[in-house]
Write an enzyme that holds these catalytic residues in place. Structure first.
Site, PDB file in Angstrom:
ATOM      1  N   GLU A 241     -16.183   6.523   4.240  1.00 56.78           N
ATOM      2  CA  GLU A 241     -15.477   5.912   5.372  1.00 56.78           C
ATOM      3  C   GLU A 241     -15.388   6.923   6.503  1.00 56.78           C
ATOM      4  OE1 GLU A 241     -11.318   5.008   4.893  1.00 56.78           O
ATOM      5  OE2 GLU A 241     -10.980   6.724   3.573  1.00 56.78           O
TER       6      GLU A 241
ATOM      7  N   LYS B 137      -2.573   6.734   1.320  1.00 56.30           N
ATOM      8  CA  LYS B 137      -2.414   7.168   2.715  1.00 56.30           C
ATOM      9  C   LYS B 137      -1.421   8.340   2.735  1.00 56.30           C
ATOM     10  CE  LYS B 137      -2.323   4.937   7.241  1.00 56.30           C
ATOM     11  NZ  LYS B 137      -3.578   5.454   7.763  1.00 56.30           N
TER      12      LYS B 137
ATOM     13  N   ARG C 109       0.828  -1.220   0.000  1.00 58.83           N
ATOM     14  CA  ARG C 109       0.000   0.000   0.000  1.00 58.83           C
ATOM     15  C   ARG C 109       0.858   1.263   0.000  1.00 58.83           C
ATOM     16  NH1 ARG C 109      -4.644   0.459   4.341  1.00 58.83           N
ATOM     17  NH2 ARG C 109      -2.903   1.006   5.702  1.00 58.83           N
TER      18      ARG C 109
HETATM   19  N1  PLP Z   1      -9.196   4.549   6.301  1.00 52.46           N
HETATM   20  C1  PLP Z   1      -8.389   5.518   6.721  1.00 52.46           C
HETATM   21  C2  PLP Z   1      -8.649   6.885   6.260  1.00 52.46           C
HETATM   22  C3  PLP Z   1      -7.322   5.218   7.577  1.00 52.46           C
HETATM   23  O1  PLP Z   1      -6.516   6.173   8.030  1.00 52.46           O
HETATM   24  C4  PLP Z   1      -7.119   3.893   7.979  1.00 52.46           C
HETATM   25  C5  PLP Z   1      -5.992   3.545   8.839  1.00 52.46           C
HETATM   26  O2  PLP Z   1      -4.988   3.048   8.424  1.00 52.46           O
HETATM   27  C6  PLP Z   1      -7.999   2.921   7.513  1.00 52.46           C
HETATM   28  C7  PLP Z   1      -9.028   3.281   6.672  1.00 52.46           C
HETATM   29  C8  PLP Z   1      -7.820   1.493   7.905  1.00 52.46           C
HETATM   30  O3  PLP Z   1      -6.812   0.880   7.165  1.00 52.46           O
HETATM   31  P1  PLP Z   1      -6.025  -0.345   7.779  1.00 52.46           P
HETATM   32  O4  PLP Z   1      -7.031  -1.345   8.163  1.00 52.46           O
HETATM   33  O5  PLP Z   1      -5.162  -0.805   6.672  1.00 52.46           O
HETATM   34  O6  PLP Z   1      -5.270   0.175   8.932  1.00 52.46           O
HETATM   35  C1  COI Z   2      -4.157   3.357  11.425  1.00 51.33           C
HETATM   36  O1  COI Z   2      -5.161   2.751  11.759  1.00 51.33           O
HETATM   37  O2  COI Z   2      -3.054   2.789  11.355  1.00 51.33           O
HETATM   38  C2  COI Z   2      -4.198   4.767  11.085  1.00 51.33           C
HETATM   39  O3  COI Z   2      -3.313   5.219  10.412  1.00 51.33           O
HETATM   40  C3  COI Z   2      -5.332   5.561  11.559  1.00 51.33           C
HETATM   41  C4  COI Z   2      -4.990   6.807  12.284  1.00 51.33           C
HETATM   42  C5  COI Z   2      -4.126   6.624  13.465  1.00 51.33           C
HETATM   43  C6  COI Z   2      -4.556   7.891  11.379  1.00 51.33           C
END
Ligand code: PLP
Ligand code: COI
Length: 342
Positions: A222, A186, A83
């Site tokens: 989201e 991200k 990612r």
């Molecule tokens: N959406 C956003 C905007 C986020 O910052 C995060 C955190 O990482 C997620 C979704 C969840 O992604 P993940 O499950 O890969 O941590």
């Molecule tokens: C995560 O879940 O890892 C995130 O980046 C979410 C937040 C702390 C920005």
């Protein structure tokens, strides 16, 4: 040195704690250099660096756990590595090779082993990889030099309520991402764009903002820091949208839900469907699966009560427990998500 630092593990917040070391790698003259270890928390950045002016900053979030067997497990390293490569390509930064990313993650966790929360504490070691554009530039163009850092910090639950349902708000006057914009990656700018609405939400007693799709404002996108999923009967429903981050937790929960015999629907989800669902949650590395009790569509003057008794729903609870069990090594890792460190 002690094997584990002395902290009130059951009550640590989701915050920054200084650990022993972080690891770094620099891209210069067309190549990534060696992995360096430092105990410095500081970065020396040129005042004209692209990260300061033009937002060339990307990051990740992943976790390491201590199992009952004493072993350290890191969850889905390669998915985060892939990612952050997509994020890098998305805003013309230099992608970090997957193998080097893995090496950095394993190294930074091992170097800070005494900060890994003990098994059963509910806490974990959060790994924060980040990359910034370092070259001095005044015209709008990508840097030629990059710095990649990974640090770790022990964390408790992202929401202070822990695994208890919280309310979220829809504010139709704010978007965090644009259609065809950077929401799918991200990048730091997405989080800057979420601060005002997030602050409004927190001041009004909500755990987060639930964003609608920025084009039509009809479909659920989201939450500010996490994806969204709903349970309706035997279905796990989660929004499909080009302006949300593909969550690794959400993908994992979908697989676990499938393994539990649920049907998965990944599709545009109309906001009014909230009136018909049984359960909802915010999901992500930090949030894990945080149940939602109510969604307030503030400007529309609508309120969707999801948890009538204020307790997490049974399906969300099962999903949460399975995910944690796999991460901790209590349940078989049948999808090959976990890297066990030697
Ligand atoms: N959406 C956003 C905007 C986020 O910052 C995060 C955190 O990482 C997620 C979704 C969840 O992604 P993940 O499950 O890969 O941590
Ligand atoms: C995560 O879940 O890892 C995130 O980046 C979410 C937040 C702390 C920005």
């Amino acid at each position: 040195m002690e094997k584990t630092v002395n902290m009130d593990w059951a009550h640590i917040p989701f915050g920054y704690v200084k650990t022993d070391y972080n690891v770094r790698c620099t891209f210069k003259n067309g190549e990534w250099g060696p992995i360096e270890v430092t105990d410095s928390e500081r970065v020396d950045v040129h005042m004209a660096a692209t990260c300061l002016h033009y937002g060339q900053e990307i990051f990740e979030g992943q976790k390491a756990f201590r199992g009952k067997d004493g072993k350290i497990r890191i969850f889905r390293i390669n998915d985060n590595a892939e990612r952050i490569q997509r994020s890098a390509n998305g805003i013309l930064m230099q992608p970090m090779p997957i193998e080097k990313f893995r090496e950095m993650a394993i190294k930074v966790v091992k170097l800070n082993e005494r900060f890994i929360p003990p098994y059963g504490s509910g806490a974990s070691l959060y790994i924060r990889p980040l990359e910034i554009g370092m070259s001095a530039q005044v015209g709008v163009s990508p840097a030629t030099e990059y710095l990649f850092i990974m640090f770790v910090t022990p964390v408790g639950p992202y929401f202070k309520e822990g695994f208890k349902p919280t309310k979220v708000a829809i504010y139709r006057d704010y978007d965090r991402a644009a259609p065809c914009g950077t929401g799918r990656w991200k990048v730091g700018g997405n989080y800057a764009a979420s601060l005002t609405a997030g602050d409004l939400a927190h001041k009004n007693g909500y755990s987060a903002v639930l964003y609608l799709d920025p084009k039509e404002k009809k479909y659920i996108d989201e939450c500010g820091p996490a994806n969204f999923f709903a349970i309706k009967g035997n279905k796990y429903i989660t929004p499909k949208s080009g302006s949300i981050l593909p969550s690794i937790t959400n993908m994992s929960l979908q697989q676990i839900a499938k393994d539990m015999g649920l049907e998965i629907e990944c599709r545009p989800m109309h906001v009014e469907e909230l009136a018909e669902i049984d359960e909802a949650a915010e999901c992500g590395t930090a949030a894990v699966a945080a149940p939602i009790s109510e969604v307030d569509d503030v400007e529309a003057g609508k309120k969707y009560v999801i948890s009538k008794d204020g307790n997490p729903g049974p399906v969300t609870t099962k999903l949460y427990n399975h995910l944690r069990a796999i991460q901790l090594g209590d349940e078989e890792d049948k999808h090959g998500w976990v890297t066990v460190l030697d």
